[in-house]
Design an enzyme around this catalytic site. Structure first.
Site, mmCIF file in Angstrom:
data_model
loop_
_atom_site.group_PDB
_atom_site.id
_atom_site.type_symbol
_atom_site.label_atom_id
_atom_site.label_comp_id
_atom_site.label_asym_id
_atom_site.label_seq_id
_atom_site.Cartn_x
_atom_site.Cartn_y
_atom_site.Cartn_z
ATOM 1 N N GLY A 96 0.681 -1.215 0.017
ATOM 2 C CA GLY A 96 -0.012 -0.173 0.012
ATOM 3 C C GLY A 96 0.879 1.279 -0.168
ATOM 4 N NE ARG A 182 3.771 8.434 -8.403
ATOM 5 C CZ ARG A 182 4.162 7.422 -7.817
ATOM 6 N NH1 ARG A 182 5.599 7.184 -7.977
ATOM 7 N NH2 ARG A 182 3.743 6.655 -6.854
ATOM 8 N NE ARG A 189 0.593 1.232 -6.779
ATOM 9 C CZ ARG A 189 1.815 1.855 -6.584
ATOM 10 N NH1 ARG A 189 2.972 1.531 -6.633
ATOM 11 N NH2 ARG A 189 1.843 3.330 -6.305
ATOM 12 C CG ASP A 258 5.822 -2.991 -4.798
ATOM 13 O OD1 ASP A 258 6.543 -4.018 -5.147
ATOM 14 O OD2 ASP A 258 5.995 -2.149 -4.264
HETATM 15 P P1 AMP Z 1 9.226 1.525 -3.312
HETATM 16 O O1 AMP Z 1 10.285 0.401 -3.402
HETATM 17 O O2 AMP Z 1 9.487 2.891 -3.081
HETATM 18 O O3 AMP Z 1 8.216 1.212 -4.406
HETATM 19 O O4 AMP Z 1 8.252 1.209 -1.762
HETATM 20 C C1 AMP Z 1 7.760 -0.055 -1.274
HETATM 21 C C2 AMP Z 1 6.798 0.070 -0.257
HETATM 22 O O5 AMP Z 1 7.461 0.894 0.907
HETATM 23 C C3 AMP Z 1 5.426 0.826 -0.641
HETATM 24 O O6 AMP Z 1 4.550 0.285 -0.129
HETATM 25 C C4 AMP Z 1 5.952 2.223 0.201
HETATM 26 O O7 AMP Z 1 4.815 3.003 0.275
HETATM 27 C C5 AMP Z 1 6.561 1.864 1.212
HETATM 28 N N1 AMP Z 1 7.514 2.968 1.585
HETATM 29 C C6 AMP Z 1 8.697 3.405 1.027
HETATM 30 N N2 AMP Z 1 9.227 4.422 1.891
HETATM 31 C C7 AMP Z 1 8.440 4.685 2.733
HETATM 32 C C8 AMP Z 1 8.453 5.626 3.847
HETATM 33 N N3 AMP Z 1 9.594 6.614 3.960
HETATM 34 N N4 AMP Z 1 7.431 5.453 4.815
HETATM 35 C C9 AMP Z 1 6.634 4.804 4.596
HETATM 36 N N5 AMP Z 1 6.334 3.742 3.546
HETATM 37 C C10 AMP Z 1 7.227 3.661 2.728
HETATM 38 MG MG MG Z 2 6.610 1.550 -5.278
#
Ligand code: AMP
Ligand code: MG
Length: 500
Positions: A96, A182, A189, A258
Protein backbone atom coordinates in the site's frame (compact mmCIF):
# COMPACT_ATOMS: atom_id res chain seq x y z
CA UNK A 1 -24.89 25.83 -12.96
CA UNK A 2 -25.45 28.80 -10.65
CA UNK A 3 -23.21 31.81 -10.95
CA UNK A 4 -21.64 31.16 -7.56
CA UNK A 5 -20.73 27.58 -8.39
CA UNK A 6 -19.34 28.64 -11.73
CA UNK A 7 -17.06 31.19 -10.13
CA UNK A 8 -15.85 28.58 -7.70
CA UNK A 9 -15.00 26.07 -10.39
CA UNK A 10 -13.03 28.70 -12.27
CA UNK A 11 -10.86 29.60 -9.30
CA UNK A 12 -10.52 26.17 -7.65
CA UNK A 13 -7.06 24.97 -8.65
CA UNK A 14 -8.19 21.42 -9.48
CA UNK A 15 -11.43 20.34 -11.20
CA UNK A 16 -11.42 17.05 -9.30
CA UNK A 17 -13.52 14.02 -10.21
CA UNK A 18 -12.41 11.15 -8.01
CA UNK A 19 -13.38 7.76 -9.40
CA UNK A 20 -10.99 5.67 -7.28
CA UNK A 21 -12.40 7.06 -4.04
CA UNK A 22 -15.82 5.82 -5.20
CA UNK A 23 -14.62 2.20 -5.29
CA UNK A 24 -15.46 -0.14 -2.40
CA UNK A 25 -13.76 0.24 0.97
CA UNK A 26 -10.87 -2.25 0.75
CA UNK A 27 -9.34 -0.44 -2.23
CA UNK A 28 -7.93 2.38 -0.11
CA UNK A 29 -7.83 4.13 3.24
CA UNK A 30 -8.90 7.72 3.65
CA UNK A 31 -6.06 9.73 5.08
CA UNK A 32 -5.08 13.38 5.06
CA UNK A 33 -1.55 14.61 4.42
CA UNK A 34 0.37 15.59 7.56
CA UNK A 35 1.25 19.28 7.57
CA UNK A 36 4.88 20.39 7.28
CA UNK A 37 6.69 23.34 8.90
CA UNK A 38 7.83 25.66 6.19
CA UNK A 39 6.91 24.61 2.67
CA UNK A 40 8.80 26.14 -0.24
CA UNK A 41 7.75 25.42 -3.80
CA UNK A 42 10.95 24.77 -5.69
CA UNK A 43 9.30 23.74 -8.93
CA UNK A 44 5.91 23.87 -10.57
CA UNK A 45 5.51 22.25 -13.97
CA UNK A 46 3.33 24.90 -15.56
CA UNK A 47 3.23 23.17 -18.94
CA UNK A 48 1.81 20.03 -17.35
CA UNK A 49 -0.54 22.07 -15.14
CA UNK A 50 -1.99 23.62 -18.28
CA UNK A 51 -2.26 20.23 -20.00
CA UNK A 52 -4.26 19.08 -16.97
CA UNK A 53 -6.56 22.07 -17.17
CA UNK A 54 -5.50 23.33 -13.75
CA UNK A 55 -5.68 26.88 -12.54
CA UNK A 56 -2.01 27.75 -12.95
CA UNK A 57 -2.30 31.20 -11.39
CA UNK A 58 -3.83 29.72 -8.23
CA UNK A 59 -1.09 27.10 -8.13
CA UNK A 60 1.65 29.68 -8.49
CA UNK A 61 0.15 31.53 -5.55
CA UNK A 62 -0.81 28.61 -3.30
CA UNK A 63 1.45 25.84 -4.61
CA UNK A 64 3.65 25.63 -1.52
CA UNK A 65 0.64 25.03 0.74
CA UNK A 66 -1.14 22.68 -1.66
CA UNK A 67 1.78 20.56 -2.86
CA UNK A 68 3.15 20.15 0.66
CA UNK A 69 -0.18 18.81 1.86
CA UNK A 70 -0.69 21.76 4.22
CA UNK A 71 -3.84 22.80 2.38
CA UNK A 72 -6.22 20.25 0.96
CA UNK A 73 -7.64 21.76 -2.21
CA UNK A 74 -11.35 21.91 -2.75
CA UNK A 75 -12.73 18.70 -4.23
CA UNK A 76 -9.80 16.53 -3.15
CA UNK A 77 -10.60 13.23 -1.42
CA UNK A 78 -7.23 12.12 -0.11
CA UNK A 79 -6.70 8.35 0.00
CA UNK A 80 -3.81 5.93 0.32
CA UNK A 81 -4.22 3.03 -2.10
CA UNK A 82 -4.01 -0.59 -0.97
CA UNK A 83 -1.80 -3.04 -2.84
CA UNK A 84 0.40 -6.07 -2.37
CA UNK A 85 3.53 -7.01 -4.28
CA UNK A 86 6.50 -9.21 -4.90
CA UNK A 87 9.59 -7.42 -3.69
CA UNK A 88 12.77 -9.03 -5.05
CA UNK A 89 10.76 -12.20 -5.53
CA UNK A 90 9.21 -12.26 -2.05
CA UNK A 91 5.45 -11.85 -1.79
CA UNK A 92 4.17 -9.22 0.63
CA UNK A 93 0.36 -9.42 0.91
CA UNK A 94 -0.03 -5.84 2.16
CA UNK A 95 2.15 -2.96 1.03
CA UNK A 96 0.00 0.00 0.00
CA UNK A 97 0.86 3.68 -0.23
CA UNK A 98 3.07 4.09 2.81
CA UNK A 99 4.14 7.57 1.87
CA UNK A 100 1.91 8.55 -0.99
CA UNK A 101 -1.52 10.10 -0.86
CA UNK A 102 -3.79 10.35 -3.88
CA UNK A 103 -5.45 13.76 -3.78
CA UNK A 104 -7.82 12.94 -6.59
CA UNK A 105 -8.23 12.82 -10.34
CA UNK A 106 -8.75 15.37 -13.06
CA UNK A 107 -9.73 14.98 -16.69
CA UNK A 108 -6.98 16.53 -18.80
CA UNK A 109 -7.33 18.61 -21.98
CA UNK A 110 -7.36 15.46 -24.13
CA UNK A 111 -10.15 13.90 -22.07
CA UNK A 112 -7.86 11.49 -20.21
CA UNK A 113 -8.35 10.90 -16.49
CA UNK A 114 -5.14 11.53 -14.53
CA UNK A 115 -4.23 10.91 -10.88
CA UNK A 116 -2.65 13.65 -8.79
CA UNK A 117 -0.68 12.18 -5.94
CA UNK A 118 1.54 13.58 -3.22
CA UNK A 119 4.58 11.45 -2.46
CA UNK A 120 6.18 11.99 0.94
CA UNK A 121 3.11 13.64 2.48
CA UNK A 122 3.23 11.81 5.80
CA UNK A 123 2.25 8.47 7.29
CA UNK A 124 -0.72 6.39 6.17
CA UNK A 125 -2.24 3.18 7.52
CA UNK A 126 0.23 1.36 5.22
CA UNK A 127 3.40 3.04 6.48
CA UNK A 128 4.46 0.17 8.72
CA UNK A 129 7.67 1.44 10.30
CA UNK A 130 8.28 4.10 7.66
CA UNK A 131 7.90 7.82 8.31
CA UNK A 132 5.80 8.50 5.22
CA UNK A 133 8.30 11.09 4.10
CA UNK A 134 10.67 11.64 1.20
CA UNK A 135 14.08 13.29 1.09
CA UNK A 136 14.84 16.10 -1.33
CA UNK A 137 17.50 14.19 -3.29
CA UNK A 138 15.23 11.35 -4.46
CA UNK A 139 12.45 13.86 -5.17
CA UNK A 140 14.76 15.80 -7.50
CA UNK A 141 15.84 12.55 -9.16
CA UNK A 142 12.25 11.44 -9.75
CA UNK A 143 11.33 14.89 -11.07
CA UNK A 144 14.20 14.94 -13.54
CA UNK A 145 14.03 11.34 -14.73
CA UNK A 146 10.27 11.10 -15.11
CA UNK A 147 10.15 14.33 -17.15
CA UNK A 148 13.14 13.18 -19.22
CA UNK A 149 11.43 9.86 -19.97
CA UNK A 150 8.34 11.71 -21.09
CA UNK A 151 10.40 13.99 -23.33
CA UNK A 152 12.08 10.91 -24.81
CA UNK A 153 8.60 9.73 -25.80
CA UNK A 154 8.52 6.88 -23.28
CA UNK A 155 5.32 6.42 -21.25
CA UNK A 156 6.01 7.57 -17.70
CA UNK A 157 4.35 9.20 -14.74
CA UNK A 158 4.90 12.96 -14.72
CA UNK A 159 6.21 15.54 -12.30
CA UNK A 160 3.83 18.35 -11.42
CA UNK A 161 5.62 19.92 -8.47
CA UNK A 162 8.35 19.64 -5.88
CA UNK A 163 8.19 21.25 -2.46
CA UNK A 164 10.80 21.41 0.27
CA UNK A 165 9.07 20.89 3.61
CA UNK A 166 11.38 22.66 6.03
CA UNK A 167 11.44 19.49 8.13
CA UNK A 168 14.31 17.02 8.35
CA UNK A 169 13.99 13.38 7.40
CA UNK A 170 16.14 10.80 9.09
CA UNK A 171 17.85 8.26 6.85
CA UNK A 172 21.51 7.25 7.21
CA UNK A 173 21.98 10.99 7.48
CA UNK A 174 19.66 13.84 8.34
CA UNK A 175 18.32 15.17 5.04
CA UNK A 176 15.95 17.96 3.99
CA UNK A 177 12.42 16.63 3.50
CA UNK A 178 10.44 17.19 0.34
CA UNK A 179 7.11 16.29 -1.23
CA UNK A 180 6.83 15.27 -4.86
CA UNK A 181 3.59 15.64 -6.80
CA UNK A 182 3.18 12.86 -9.30
CA UNK A 183 0.69 12.64 -12.14
CA UNK A 184 -0.19 9.22 -13.53
CA UNK A 185 -2.71 7.72 -15.93
CA UNK A 186 -3.53 5.79 -12.76
CA UNK A 187 -1.63 4.24 -9.89
CA UNK A 188 -3.13 0.77 -10.32
CA UNK A 189 -0.32 -1.78 -10.30
CA UNK A 190 0.18 -5.49 -10.75
CA UNK A 191 0.31 -5.48 -6.95
CA UNK A 192 -3.23 -4.07 -6.76
CA UNK A 193 -4.49 -7.26 -8.41
CA UNK A 194 -2.30 -9.35 -6.13
CA UNK A 195 -3.82 -7.62 -3.10
CA UNK A 196 -7.32 -8.89 -3.90
CA UNK A 197 -6.12 -12.28 -5.15
CA UNK A 198 -4.24 -12.89 -1.89
CA UNK A 199 -7.43 -12.16 0.06
CA UNK A 200 -9.43 -14.48 -2.17
CA UNK A 201 -11.67 -11.51 -2.95
CA UNK A 202 -12.76 -12.41 -6.47
CA UNK A 203 -15.67 -9.98 -6.45
CA UNK A 204 -13.32 -7.02 -6.02
CA UNK A 205 -10.86 -8.54 -8.48
CA UNK A 206 -13.68 -8.12 -10.99
CA UNK A 207 -14.47 -4.62 -9.78
CA UNK A 208 -10.80 -3.71 -10.21
CA UNK A 209 -10.60 -5.28 -13.67
CA UNK A 210 -13.74 -3.48 -14.81
CA UNK A 211 -12.34 -0.25 -13.42
CA UNK A 212 -9.05 -0.51 -15.33
CA UNK A 213 -10.77 -1.64 -18.52
CA UNK A 214 -13.02 1.41 -18.29
CA UNK A 215 -10.14 3.70 -17.54
CA UNK A 216 -7.28 2.36 -19.66
CA UNK A 217 -8.63 -0.17 -22.15
CA UNK A 218 -12.24 0.82 -22.97
CA UNK A 219 -11.94 -0.90 -26.37
CA UNK A 220 -11.87 -4.27 -24.55
CA UNK A 221 -15.33 -3.92 -23.05
CA UNK A 222 -16.96 -5.66 -25.97
CA UNK A 223 -14.46 -8.55 -26.08
CA UNK A 224 -15.85 -12.01 -25.51
CA UNK A 225 -13.47 -12.53 -22.57
CA UNK A 226 -12.61 -8.98 -21.45
CA UNK A 227 -10.35 -10.07 -18.56
CA UNK A 228 -8.28 -12.31 -20.82
CA UNK A 229 -8.06 -9.42 -23.26
CA UNK A 230 -7.00 -7.15 -20.40
CA UNK A 231 -4.15 -9.44 -19.38
CA UNK A 232 -3.01 -9.59 -22.99
CA UNK A 233 -3.19 -5.82 -23.44
CA UNK A 234 -1.23 -5.15 -20.23
CA UNK A 235 1.36 -7.70 -21.31
CA UNK A 236 1.75 -6.02 -24.69
CA UNK A 237 2.07 -2.55 -23.21
CA UNK A 238 4.72 -3.73 -20.78
CA UNK A 239 6.65 -5.52 -23.54
CA UNK A 240 6.59 -2.33 -25.62
CA UNK A 241 7.57 -0.22 -22.62
CA UNK A 242 10.54 -2.31 -21.58
CA UNK A 243 11.77 -2.40 -25.19
CA UNK A 244 11.76 1.41 -25.09
CA UNK A 245 13.74 1.41 -21.84
CA UNK A 246 16.41 -0.76 -23.40
CA UNK A 247 16.59 1.52 -26.40
CA UNK A 248 17.73 4.45 -24.28
CA UNK A 249 19.87 2.51 -21.80
CA UNK A 250 17.41 2.91 -18.94
CA UNK A 251 17.60 0.68 -15.88
CA UNK A 252 14.54 0.91 -13.65
CA UNK A 253 16.31 -0.66 -10.72
CA UNK A 254 13.37 -1.90 -8.67
CA UNK A 255 10.91 -3.73 -10.89
CA UNK A 256 8.90 -5.20 -8.04
CA UNK A 257 5.32 -6.06 -8.99
CA UNK A 258 4.09 -3.10 -6.96
CA UNK A 259 6.16 -0.88 -9.24
CA UNK A 260 4.64 -2.11 -12.50
CA UNK A 261 1.60 -0.21 -13.71
CA UNK A 262 -1.45 -1.58 -15.47
CA UNK A 263 -1.55 1.51 -17.72
CA UNK A 264 1.92 0.79 -19.15
CA UNK A 265 3.58 3.87 -17.70
CA UNK A 266 7.02 3.74 -16.12
CA UNK A 267 6.59 4.37 -12.40
CA UNK A 268 8.72 4.75 -9.26
CA UNK A 269 12.04 6.28 -10.15
CA UNK A 270 13.95 5.16 -7.08
CA UNK A 271 17.38 3.76 -7.80
CA UNK A 272 16.87 4.09 -11.56
CA UNK A 273 19.67 5.20 -13.86
CA UNK A 274 20.68 5.54 -17.48
CA UNK A 275 23.87 3.70 -18.24
CA UNK A 276 26.83 5.46 -19.72
CA UNK A 277 29.15 2.80 -21.21
CA UNK A 278 27.16 -0.06 -22.69
CA UNK A 279 27.13 -3.12 -20.47
CA UNK A 280 24.13 -5.47 -20.57
CA UNK A 281 24.93 -6.69 -17.05
CA UNK A 282 24.85 -3.16 -15.64
CA UNK A 283 23.22 -2.70 -12.22
CA UNK A 284 23.24 0.55 -10.24
CA UNK A 285 20.91 -0.08 -7.34
CA UNK A 286 22.69 -0.53 -4.03
CA UNK A 287 20.03 -2.95 -2.81
CA UNK A 288 20.02 -5.12 -5.95
CA UNK A 289 22.93 -7.30 -4.97
CA UNK A 290 22.04 -10.27 -7.15
CA UNK A 291 21.55 -8.03 -10.18
CA UNK A 292 17.96 -9.22 -10.47
CA UNK A 293 16.94 -5.90 -12.02
CA UNK A 294 20.02 -5.32 -14.18
CA UNK A 295 19.68 -3.83 -17.67
CA UNK A 296 19.40 -7.00 -19.73
CA UNK A 297 17.29 -8.82 -17.15
CA UNK A 298 14.45 -6.32 -17.48
CA UNK A 299 12.52 -8.05 -20.28
CA UNK A 300 12.60 -11.36 -18.39
CA UNK A 301 11.57 -9.71 -15.14
CA UNK A 302 8.74 -8.02 -16.99
CA UNK A 303 7.50 -11.44 -17.99
CA UNK A 304 7.95 -12.77 -14.46
CA UNK A 305 5.85 -9.90 -13.12
CA UNK A 306 3.18 -10.52 -15.75
CA UNK A 307 3.10 -14.17 -14.71
CA UNK A 308 2.28 -12.92 -11.19
CA UNK A 309 -0.51 -10.77 -12.68
CA UNK A 310 -1.80 -13.76 -14.60
CA UNK A 311 -1.81 -15.85 -11.40
CA UNK A 312 -3.73 -13.15 -9.59
CA UNK A 313 -6.28 -12.89 -12.39
CA UNK A 314 -6.62 -16.64 -12.90
CA UNK A 315 -9.87 -17.00 -10.92
CA UNK A 316 -11.61 -14.49 -13.17
CA UNK A 317 -10.09 -15.39 -16.55
CA UNK A 318 -12.41 -18.32 -17.11
CA UNK A 319 -14.86 -20.39 -15.06
CA UNK A 320 -12.97 -23.45 -16.25
CA UNK A 321 -9.56 -23.45 -14.51
CA UNK A 322 -7.86 -25.36 -17.30
CA UNK A 323 -9.06 -22.85 -19.86
CA UNK A 324 -7.94 -19.98 -17.62
CA UNK A 325 -4.45 -21.47 -17.32
CA UNK A 326 -4.27 -22.04 -21.05
CA UNK A 327 -5.28 -18.47 -21.84
CA UNK A 328 -2.72 -17.09 -19.37
CA UNK A 329 0.05 -19.33 -20.72
CA UNK A 330 -0.65 -18.30 -24.30
CA UNK A 331 -0.34 -14.64 -23.36
CA UNK A 332 2.84 -15.15 -21.37
CA UNK A 333 4.37 -17.22 -24.15
CA UNK A 334 3.58 -14.49 -26.65
CA UNK A 335 5.18 -11.78 -24.48
CA UNK A 336 8.68 -12.75 -25.66
CA UNK A 337 7.74 -12.40 -29.30
CA UNK A 338 6.04 -9.05 -28.74
CA UNK A 339 9.01 -7.75 -26.78
CA UNK A 340 11.50 -8.95 -29.39
CA UNK A 341 9.54 -7.31 -32.21
CA UNK A 342 9.42 -3.96 -30.42
CA UNK A 343 13.04 -4.17 -29.39
CA UNK A 344 14.36 -5.10 -32.83
CA UNK A 345 12.19 -2.48 -34.55
CA UNK A 346 13.61 0.08 -32.15
CA UNK A 347 17.19 -1.04 -32.73
CA UNK A 348 16.70 -1.01 -36.49
CA UNK A 349 15.58 2.59 -36.28
CA UNK A 350 18.57 3.40 -34.09
CA UNK A 351 20.93 2.24 -36.84
CA UNK A 352 18.91 3.89 -39.60
CA UNK A 353 17.11 0.93 -41.15
CA UNK A 354 13.63 1.59 -42.47
CA UNK A 355 13.23 -1.90 -43.94
CA UNK A 356 13.80 -5.27 -42.32
CA UNK A 357 16.00 -8.18 -43.33
CA UNK A 358 16.86 -11.44 -41.63
CA UNK A 359 20.44 -10.41 -40.93
CA UNK A 360 19.45 -7.25 -39.02
CA UNK A 361 19.38 -8.91 -35.63
CA UNK A 362 22.94 -10.17 -36.09
CA UNK A 363 24.04 -6.74 -37.27
CA UNK A 364 22.56 -5.10 -34.15
CA UNK A 365 24.01 -7.76 -31.87
CA UNK A 366 27.44 -7.36 -33.40
CA UNK A 367 27.35 -3.61 -32.78
CA UNK A 368 26.25 -4.10 -29.18
CA UNK A 369 28.94 -6.71 -28.54
CA UNK A 370 31.60 -4.32 -29.84
CA UNK A 371 30.17 -1.47 -27.76
CA UNK A 372 30.30 -3.64 -24.67
CA UNK A 373 33.82 -4.79 -25.44
CA UNK A 374 34.97 -1.26 -26.23
CA UNK A 375 33.13 0.49 -23.34
CA UNK A 376 31.39 2.74 -25.84
CA UNK A 377 29.01 5.24 -24.31
CA UNK A 378 25.54 4.00 -25.30
CA UNK A 379 23.93 7.39 -25.89
CA UNK A 380 26.89 9.11 -27.49
CA UNK A 381 27.73 6.23 -29.83
CA UNK A 382 24.24 6.09 -31.34
CA UNK A 383 23.98 9.85 -31.59
CA UNK A 384 27.31 10.02 -33.38
CA UNK A 385 26.35 7.13 -35.63
CA UNK A 386 23.45 9.32 -36.78
CA UNK A 387 26.05 11.82 -37.98
CA UNK A 388 28.01 9.11 -39.81
CA UNK A 389 24.81 8.20 -41.63
CA UNK A 390 24.89 11.67 -43.14
CA UNK A 391 28.58 12.29 -43.54
CA UNK A 392 31.54 9.88 -43.63
CA UNK A 393 33.75 12.51 -42.08
CA UNK A 394 31.91 11.92 -38.78
CA UNK A 395 33.26 8.37 -38.59
CA UNK A 396 36.28 9.26 -36.51
CA UNK A 397 34.11 10.91 -33.89
CA UNK A 398 31.91 7.85 -33.70
CA UNK A 399 34.84 5.42 -33.56
CA UNK A 400 36.45 7.46 -30.79
CA UNK A 401 33.64 6.42 -28.42
CA UNK A 402 35.22 2.92 -28.46
CA UNK A 403 38.30 2.26 -26.35
CA UNK A 404 40.06 0.98 -29.46
CA UNK A 405 38.50 2.86 -32.40
CA UNK A 406 39.81 0.33 -34.91
CA UNK A 407 37.56 -2.40 -33.49
CA UNK A 408 34.43 -0.85 -34.97
CA UNK A 409 35.75 -0.75 -38.58
CA UNK A 410 34.41 -4.17 -39.67
CA UNK A 411 31.00 -3.38 -38.26
CA UNK A 412 30.85 -0.06 -40.13
CA UNK A 413 31.61 -1.90 -43.38
CA UNK A 414 28.82 -4.40 -42.75
CA UNK A 415 26.45 -1.56 -41.84
CA UNK A 416 27.26 0.42 -45.00
CA UNK A 417 26.77 -2.70 -47.04
CA UNK A 418 23.34 -3.18 -45.47
CA UNK A 419 22.45 0.46 -46.10
CA UNK A 420 22.93 -0.02 -49.87
CA UNK A 421 19.61 -1.91 -49.76
CA UNK A 422 17.76 1.03 -48.15
CA UNK A 423 16.27 3.69 -50.33
CA UNK A 424 16.10 6.63 -47.94
CA UNK A 425 18.45 9.52 -48.65
CA UNK A 426 21.42 10.01 -46.33
CA UNK A 427 19.94 13.24 -44.94
CA UNK A 428 16.60 11.63 -44.32
CA UNK A 429 18.23 8.64 -42.64
CA UNK A 430 20.34 10.81 -40.37
CA UNK A 431 17.39 12.93 -39.38
CA UNK A 432 15.26 9.83 -38.67
CA UNK A 433 18.07 8.44 -36.54
CA UNK A 434 18.26 11.69 -34.57
CA UNK A 435 14.60 11.28 -33.62
CA UNK A 436 15.36 8.00 -31.82
CA UNK A 437 18.96 8.47 -30.68
CA UNK A 438 18.90 11.18 -28.02
CA UNK A 439 21.74 13.62 -27.62
CA UNK A 440 20.73 14.22 -24.02
CA UNK A 441 19.71 11.91 -21.22
CA UNK A 442 19.78 12.79 -17.53
CA UNK A 443 23.16 11.30 -16.84
CA UNK A 444 23.77 10.08 -13.31
CA UNK A 445 26.68 12.37 -12.61
CA UNK A 446 24.55 15.33 -13.66
CA UNK A 447 21.72 14.26 -11.39
CA UNK A 448 24.17 13.92 -8.51
CA UNK A 449 25.51 17.37 -9.27
CA UNK A 450 21.96 18.78 -9.17
CA UNK A 451 21.19 17.07 -5.87
CA UNK A 452 24.41 18.30 -4.29
CA UNK A 453 23.90 21.92 -5.39
CA UNK A 454 20.25 21.96 -4.30
CA UNK A 455 20.62 20.08 -1.01
CA UNK A 456 23.90 21.60 0.13
CA UNK A 457 23.72 25.11 -1.29
CA UNK A 458 20.03 25.70 -1.99
CA UNK A 459 21.05 26.40 -5.57
CA UNK A 460 18.42 25.21 -8.05
CA UNK A 461 20.09 26.59 -11.18
CA UNK A 462 21.62 23.24 -12.12
CA UNK A 463 18.24 21.54 -11.55
CA UNK A 464 16.62 24.02 -13.94
CA UNK A 465 19.40 23.57 -16.49
CA UNK A 466 19.18 19.78 -16.48
CA UNK A 467 15.40 19.94 -16.81
CA UNK A 468 15.72 22.30 -19.73
CA UNK A 469 18.31 20.30 -21.65
CA UNK A 470 16.53 16.97 -21.15
CA UNK A 471 13.18 18.42 -22.19
CA UNK A 472 14.43 18.46 -25.81
CA UNK A 473 16.54 15.32 -25.87
CA UNK A 474 16.63 14.82 -29.62
CA UNK A 475 17.75 18.35 -30.52
CA UNK A 476 21.37 19.36 -30.67
CA UNK A 477 21.67 22.15 -28.16
CA UNK A 478 25.15 23.57 -28.63
CA UNK A 479 24.99 25.72 -25.50
CA UNK A 480 24.48 22.54 -23.48
CA UNK A 481 27.13 20.48 -25.30
CA UNK A 482 28.78 19.48 -22.02
CA UNK A 483 25.58 17.69 -20.95
CA UNK A 484 25.95 15.26 -23.85
CA UNK A 485 29.32 14.10 -22.55
CA UNK A 486 29.77 10.96 -20.49
CA UNK A 487 31.26 11.34 -17.01
CA UNK A 488 34.98 11.92 -16.83
CA UNK A 489 37.03 9.43 -14.85
CA UNK A 490 36.19 10.02 -11.22
CA UNK A 491 32.79 11.56 -12.04
CA UNK A 492 31.15 8.25 -12.77
CA UNK A 493 28.29 7.24 -10.47
CA UNK A 494 28.58 3.59 -9.51
CA UNK A 495 25.65 3.19 -7.15
CA UNK A 496 22.17 4.62 -6.81
CA UNK A 497 19.93 4.41 -3.77
CA UNK A 498 16.22 4.00 -3.21
CA UNK A 499 16.27 6.89 -0.79
CA UNK A 500 13.19 5.70 1.05
P1 AMP B 1 9.07 1.45 -3.21
O1 AMP B 1 10.18 0.45 -3.21
O2 AMP B 1 9.51 2.88 -3.11
O3 AMP B 1 8.14 1.23 -4.34
O4 AMP B 1 8.24 1.21 -1.86
C1 AMP B 1 7.83 -0.04 -1.43
C2 AMP B 1 6.84 0.08 -0.30
O5 AMP B 1 7.42 0.74 0.84
C3 AMP B 1 5.58 0.84 -0.61
O6 AMP B 1 4.52 0.24 0.05
C4 AMP B 1 5.88 2.22 -0.05
O7 AMP B 1 4.71 2.94 0.23
C5 AMP B 1 6.65 1.88 1.21
N1 AMP B 1 7.54 2.96 1.64
C6 AMP B 1 8.66 3.37 1.03
N2 AMP B 1 9.22 4.39 1.70
C7 AMP B 1 8.44 4.66 2.77
C8 AMP B 1 8.49 5.60 3.83
N3 AMP B 1 9.47 6.50 3.95
N4 AMP B 1 7.50 5.56 4.74
C9 AMP B 1 6.50 4.66 4.65
N5 AMP B 1 6.40 3.76 3.67
C10 AMP B 1 7.36 3.74 2.73
MG1 MG C 1 6.59 1.66 -5.25
Amino acid sequence: MTEAVQRKSQTAPFPFDNSYARLPEPFFSKVDPTPVSEPWLIKLNTGLAEELGLNTAALRRDGAAIFSGNRIPEGAEPVAMAYAGHQFGQFVPLLGDGRAILLGEVIDRTGTRRDIQLKGAGPTPYSRRGDGRAALGPVLREYIVSEAMHALGIPATRALAAVVTGDPVYREQVLPGAVFTRVAASHVRVGTFQFFAARGDHANLRVLSDYVIDRHYPELKTEERPYVALLKAVSERQAALIARWLGVGFIHGVMNTDNMTISGETIDFGPCAFMDAYDPAKVFSSIDQGGRYGYANQPGIGQWNLARLAEAMLPILDDDTEKAVEAANDILADYGRVFQTHWLDGMRRKIGLATSEDGDLALVQDLLARMNEGDADFTLAFRRLSAVAENDAAEEDFASTFRDPATIGPWLSAWRNRLTREDTSREERASDMRTVNPAFIPRNHRIEEVIKATVEDGDVSLFEALLEVTSRPYEDQPTFAAYAEPPKPGEEVLRTFCGT
